[in-house]
Design a protein around this motif. Structure first.
Motif, PDB file in Angstrom:
ATOM      1  N   ASN A   1      11.032  -8.250 -15.084  1.00 54.11           N
ATOM      2  CA  ASN A   1      10.790  -7.908 -16.968  1.00 54.11           C
ATOM      3  C   ASN A   1      12.743  -7.362 -17.406  1.00 54.11           C
ATOM      4  O   ASN A   1      12.381  -8.227 -18.413  1.00 54.11           O
ATOM      5  CB  ASN A   1       9.511  -7.506 -17.571  1.00 54.11           C
TER       6      ASN A   1
ATOM      7  N   ILE B   1      10.836 -11.402 -25.608  1.00 57.87           N
ATOM      8  CA  ILE B   1      10.156 -10.349 -24.842  1.00 57.87           C
ATOM      9  C   ILE B   1       8.606  -9.630 -25.560  1.00 57.87           C
ATOM     10  O   ILE B   1       8.403 -10.994 -25.117  1.00 57.87           O
ATOM     11  CB  ILE B   1      11.126  -9.360 -25.739  1.00 57.87           C
ATOM     12  N   THR B   2       8.817  -9.055 -26.671  1.00 58.76           N
ATOM     13  CA  THR B   2       6.754  -8.773 -26.142  1.00 58.76           C
ATOM     14  C   THR B   2       5.984  -7.745 -27.811  1.00 58.76           C
ATOM     15  O   THR B   2       7.412  -6.905 -27.326  1.00 58.76           O
ATOM     16  CB  THR B   2       6.162  -8.744 -25.468  1.00 58.76           C
TER      17      THR B   2
ATOM     18  N   ALA C   1       5.761  -4.611 -26.820  1.00 56.08           N
ATOM     19  CA  ALA C   1       7.463  -3.421 -25.937  1.00 56.08           C
ATOM     20  C   ALA C   1       7.329  -2.389 -27.116  1.00 56.08           C
ATOM     21  O   ALA C   1       7.786  -1.073 -26.774  1.00 56.08           O
ATOM     22  CB  ALA C   1       8.350  -4.262 -26.358  1.00 56.08           C
ATOM     23  N   HIS C   2       6.565  -2.108 -28.610  1.00 53.24           N
ATOM     24  CA  HIS C   2       6.057  -1.234 -29.486  1.00 53.24           C
ATOM     25  C   HIS C   2       5.431  -0.127 -28.622  1.00 53.24           C
ATOM     26  O   HIS C   2       4.826   1.068 -29.068  1.00 53.24           O
ATOM     27  CB  HIS C   2       6.264  -1.698 -30.780  1.00 53.24           C
TER      28      HIS C   2
ATOM     29  N   TYR D   1       4.265  -3.166 -17.751  1.00 50.04           N
ATOM     30  CA  TYR D   1       5.109  -4.356 -18.469  1.00 50.04           C
ATOM     31  C   TYR D   1       5.640  -4.115 -20.095  1.00 50.04           C
ATOM     32  O   TYR D   1       6.931  -4.267 -19.691  1.00 50.04           O
ATOM     33  CB  TYR D   1       4.165  -5.179 -18.635  1.00 50.04           C
ATOM     34  N   VAL D   2       4.582  -2.922 -20.257  1.00 45.95           N
ATOM     35  CA  VAL D   2       5.531  -2.465 -21.378  1.00 45.95           C
ATOM     36  C   VAL D   2       7.271  -1.495 -21.539  1.00 45.95           C
ATOM     37  O   VAL D   2       8.075  -1.673 -21.933  1.00 45.95           O
ATOM     38  CB  VAL D   2       4.592  -1.222 -22.202  1.00 45.95           C
TER      39      VAL D   2
ATOM     40  N   LYS E   1       9.948  -4.323 -20.062  1.00 43.96           N
ATOM     41  CA  LYS E   1      10.450  -5.021 -22.019  1.00 43.96           C
ATOM     42  C   LYS E   1      10.960  -4.416 -23.291  1.00 43.96           C
ATOM     43  O   LYS E   1      11.953  -4.333 -23.580  1.00 43.96           O
ATOM     44  CB  LYS E   1       9.097  -5.426 -22.347  1.00 43.96           C
ATOM     45  N   ALA E   2      10.438  -2.182 -22.817  1.00 47.37           N
ATOM     46  CA  ALA E   2      10.827  -1.336 -23.765  1.00 47.37           C
ATOM     47  C   ALA E   2      12.022  -1.553 -23.108  1.00 47.37           C
ATOM     48  O   ALA E   2      13.577  -1.439 -24.235  1.00 47.37           O
ATOM     49  CB  ALA E   2      10.253  -0.379 -23.290  1.00 47.37           C
TER      50      ALA E   2
ATOM     51  N   VAL F   1      14.247  -4.357 -24.660  1.00 50.08           N
ATOM     52  CA  VAL F   1      14.430  -4.261 -26.067  1.00 50.08           C
ATOM     53  C   VAL F   1      16.294  -3.697 -26.067  1.00 50.08           C
ATOM     54  O   VAL F   1      16.407  -4.078 -26.796  1.00 50.08           O
ATOM     55  CB  VAL F   1      13.948  -3.062 -27.090  1.00 50.08           C
TER      56      VAL F   1
ATOM     57  N   ASN G   1       9.702 -10.788 -30.115  1.00 48.11           N
ATOM     58  CA  ASN G   1       8.483  -9.318 -29.478  1.00 48.11           C
ATOM     59  C   ASN G   1       7.701 -10.527 -30.078  1.00 48.11           C
ATOM     60  O   ASN G   1       7.163 -10.462 -31.775  1.00 48.11           O
ATOM     61  CB  ASN G   1       8.474  -8.370 -30.221  1.00 48.11           C
TER      62      ASN G   1
END
Length: 282
Positions: free
Chosen positions: A138, A166-167, A170-171, A180-181, A184-185, A188, A209
């Motif tokens: 990722n 992304i996703t 990610a927030h 995963y977060v 993916k963050a 960003v 996202n």
């Protein structure tokens, strides 16, 4: 004029319809597009949309069966595509996929990083091995694919575009998506960093996202980790504001727009492609 008669509650408008693929407009005519993770799901939809818009496409995947089948499908539709077998967990293979595309077509004009790993883990139960797997797919793979593709663009003195899938998680995401977060963050931040670094090279880098999307991979994930049955899509859609999950072909049309010159000078943008609003509360 008297008061209007009571009508009772308004009926539910029902799910927002899916328009299907947009008609071709030649947005990527004569472009060479590399789609990492392009043999299924969102990546495959992006490959189809790019070919429809006039591009030559190279797509990567670990399994030759789905990749070669998609290449055959695209050729039957009059397009040109190349499958590059690659395990993107290996950064050298991520870079080699760019080199193979350049070898075949002379350059890379557009790169899409759509491969993703969504196996579950919380802060308390994630092992170092699971964490490393998420970072490898990722974050590390997009980093080194971008490194190789942007080097080709800069070396030729040519403009180019990159879109990272992304996703919305990610927030912050769900507790069971911790590794995963984290990865993916990081993507960003990488997207914005690369966009800033190469804006004077006319290389535009943007991200999406994306929210909950109906893909083969999501189906497998729901069944493996959440005990989902055959009707999980319908149950999920009923709980969502628009009455449906995100659709890969709709994401693909948006990605093609960002890859194309029609999106103008936009760079460094990470767009929330979702039906839930960040910060919105009921």
């Amino acid at each position: 004029m008297g008061p209007l008669p009571a009508t009772g509650p308004l009926p539910s408008p029902g799910p927002l319809p899916s328009p299907g693929p947009l008609p071709a407009a030649g947005l990527l005519t004569d472009k060479v597009v590399l789609v990492n993770g392009g043999s299924q799901g969102v990546g495959a939809a992006i490959a189809r949309a790019a070919v429809r818009e006039g591009a030559v496409v190279a797509l990567t995947g670990r399994r030759p069966g789905p990749g070669e089948a998609l290449v055959t499908e695209l050729a039957a539709a009059g397009g040109e595509a190349l499958f590059v077998r690659a395990d993107l967990a290996d950064a050298e293979q991520a870079k080699a996929a760019v080199a193979r595309t350049v070898e075949a077509y002379g350059r890379v004009d557009c790169l899409v990083n759509s491969a993703g790993l969504t196996t579950r883990g919380t802060l308390l139960d994630t092992t170092p091995e699971l964490f490393d797997q998420h970072i490898a797919i990722n974050l590390k793979a997009p980093f080194f694919a971008m490194q190789a593709a942007v080097a080709d663009m800069v070396g030729r003195g040519a403009p180019g575009t990159v879109v990272n899938i992304i996703t919305s998680s990610a927030h912050g995401g769900q507790p069971f998506l911790a590794p995963y977060v984290a990865a993916k963050a990081g993507l960003v931040g990488l997207t914005r960093n690369a966009a800033h670094a190469h804006r004077h090279d006319r290389v535009r880098v943007n991200g999406l996202n994306i929210g909950w999307t109906a893909t083969e991979g999501e189906d497998a994930t729901q069944r493996a980790f959440h005990g989902a049955g055959d009707d999980w899509r319908e149950q999920a859609a009923a709980r969502l504001p628009m009455g449906k999950l995100g659709q890969p072909d709709e994401i693909a049309d948006f990605v093609v727009f960002l890859l194309s010159e029609r999106s103008g000078v936009v760079t460094g943008s990470v767009i929330d492609w979702d039906q839930n609003v960040l910060g919105g509360l009921d």
